[in-house]
Design an enzyme around this catalytic site. Sequence first.
Site, mmCIF file in Angstrom:
data_model
loop_
_atom_site.group_PDB
_atom_site.id
_atom_site.type_symbol
_atom_site.label_atom_id
_atom_site.label_comp_id
_atom_site.label_asym_id
_atom_site.label_seq_id
_atom_site.Cartn_x
_atom_site.Cartn_y
_atom_site.Cartn_z
ATOM 1 N N ASP A 1 0.866 -1.175 0.000
ATOM 2 C CA ASP A 1 0.000 0.000 0.000
ATOM 3 C C ASP A 1 0.903 1.225 0.000
ATOM 4 O O ASP A 1 2.126 1.121 0.184
ATOM 5 C CB ASP A 1 -0.901 -0.013 1.241
ATOM 6 N N SER A 2 0.301 2.401 -0.164
ATOM 7 C CA SER A 2 1.084 3.636 -0.120
ATOM 8 C C SER A 2 1.595 3.936 1.282
ATOM 9 O O SER A 2 2.520 4.734 1.451
ATOM 10 C CB SER A 2 0.241 4.808 -0.621
ATOM 11 N N TYR B 1 -0.720 8.417 -2.559
ATOM 12 C CA TYR B 1 -0.782 8.141 -3.998
ATOM 13 C C TYR B 1 -1.899 8.931 -4.666
ATOM 14 O O TYR B 1 -1.868 9.146 -5.865
ATOM 15 C CB TYR B 1 -1.046 6.645 -4.233
ATOM 16 N N GLY B 2 -2.891 9.333 -3.899
ATOM 17 C CA GLY B 2 -4.102 9.916 -4.471
ATOM 18 C C GLY B 2 -3.915 11.190 -5.253
ATOM 19 O O GLY B 2 -4.757 11.541 -6.081
ATOM 20 N N CYS C 1 -4.309 -1.411 -1.860
ATOM 21 C CA CYS C 1 -4.403 0.034 -2.032
ATOM 22 C C CYS C 1 -5.427 0.305 -3.121
ATOM 23 O O CYS C 1 -5.297 -0.232 -4.237
ATOM 24 C CB CYS C 1 -3.037 0.597 -2.429
ATOM 25 N N THR D 1 -6.060 3.152 -4.750
ATOM 26 C CA THR D 1 -5.501 3.958 -5.837
ATOM 27 C C THR D 1 -4.607 3.131 -6.744
ATOM 28 O O THR D 1 -4.690 3.213 -7.972
ATOM 29 C CB THR D 1 -4.707 5.146 -5.268
ATOM 30 N N GLU E 1 -2.372 9.074 8.327
ATOM 31 C CA GLU E 1 -0.921 8.867 8.398
ATOM 32 C C GLU E 1 -0.271 9.764 9.443
ATOM 33 O O GLU E 1 0.775 9.417 10.003
ATOM 34 C CB GLU E 1 -0.295 9.116 7.029
ATOM 35 N N CYS F 1 -10.705 3.290 -0.251
ATOM 36 C CA CYS F 1 -9.273 3.401 0.070
ATOM 37 C C CYS F 1 -9.049 2.603 1.346
ATOM 38 O O CYS F 1 -9.858 2.695 2.281
ATOM 39 C CB CYS F 1 -8.893 4.868 0.269
ATOM 40 N N THR F 2 -7.974 1.842 1.399
ATOM 41 C CA THR F 2 -7.765 0.969 2.557
ATOM 42 C C THR F 2 -7.419 1.721 3.833
ATOM 43 O O THR F 2 -7.419 1.143 4.916
ATOM 44 C CB THR F 2 -6.675 -0.080 2.254
ATOM 45 N N HIS F 3 -7.125 3.006 3.722
ATOM 46 C CA HIS F 3 -6.947 3.823 4.926
ATOM 47 C C HIS F 3 -8.288 4.106 5.601
ATOM 48 O O HIS F 3 -8.362 4.250 6.828
ATOM 49 C CB HIS F 3 -6.288 5.170 4.580
#
Length: 254
Positions: A10-11, A42-43, A73, A75, A148, A182-184
């Site tokens: 992932d990012s 990444y977005g 991820c 994105t 993050e 988004c996985t976040h």
Amino acid sequence: MNKKAIGMFDSGCGGLTVLKKYMKLMPNEDFIYFGDTAHLPYGDKSPEKIIEYCEEIVKFLISKDVKMIIIACGTASATAYEYLKNKYDIEIRNIITPTASTLTDKNIGVIATKATIKSKAWKKAIHSFNPTANITSVACPLFVPIIEECLIENEGTSYFVKEYINKLNIKSSNISSIVLGCTHYPLLKQQIQNEVGANVRLIDIGEISAKDSLNYLIANDLQNTPEHIGTIELFASDDFESFKENAKNIGFTI
């Protein structure tokens, strides 16, 4: 049987929400996870740059002799999956297609990064399984930086959740399900659920992805031995200390 590890990337730390689902469903599998913290988010990157970053990660995971790679991820799944799948001779799976195949609602909301929404990957995938679905998509570019930077509990976060969710026009659009694209975003699930109300279902792409990948392993006889106790290795492209702190907040002991 195949004792090799499963690669995942992932990012940043968001994909760890997916990894947790995999570990729960596949406790006997080993995992190697890479967070591209040097290039997140990444977005807001161009498709060309995202593909470039993802290709380097795939090369790294292949060097670790993994048996399959999960793009954890949204994105990267939207932007780089087709390129990577066609170039590399290893099973690479995205997190969009498995989720899209399960969505039968008439009115669906999708929240994701700018790059993912711009790609229309979710719309295309959902319509391939559910052609008459009405899809409302909203980009939420601040969610990844908030997560993050460990600002989930910050009082200002609820303001941005409200602002983005309002753009979905849930009541007027009769939206019954929202894809956390988004996985976040599952890390903001409670705040989002509070905003949309109990009658709107939030779709967990990590859980669906894990079930899909397990079915693939079983069908191709690639599972690790049942008695094996799975392990994880975590890697980051930059600032591993911050990455470790985020991982601990998600429930990983490092």
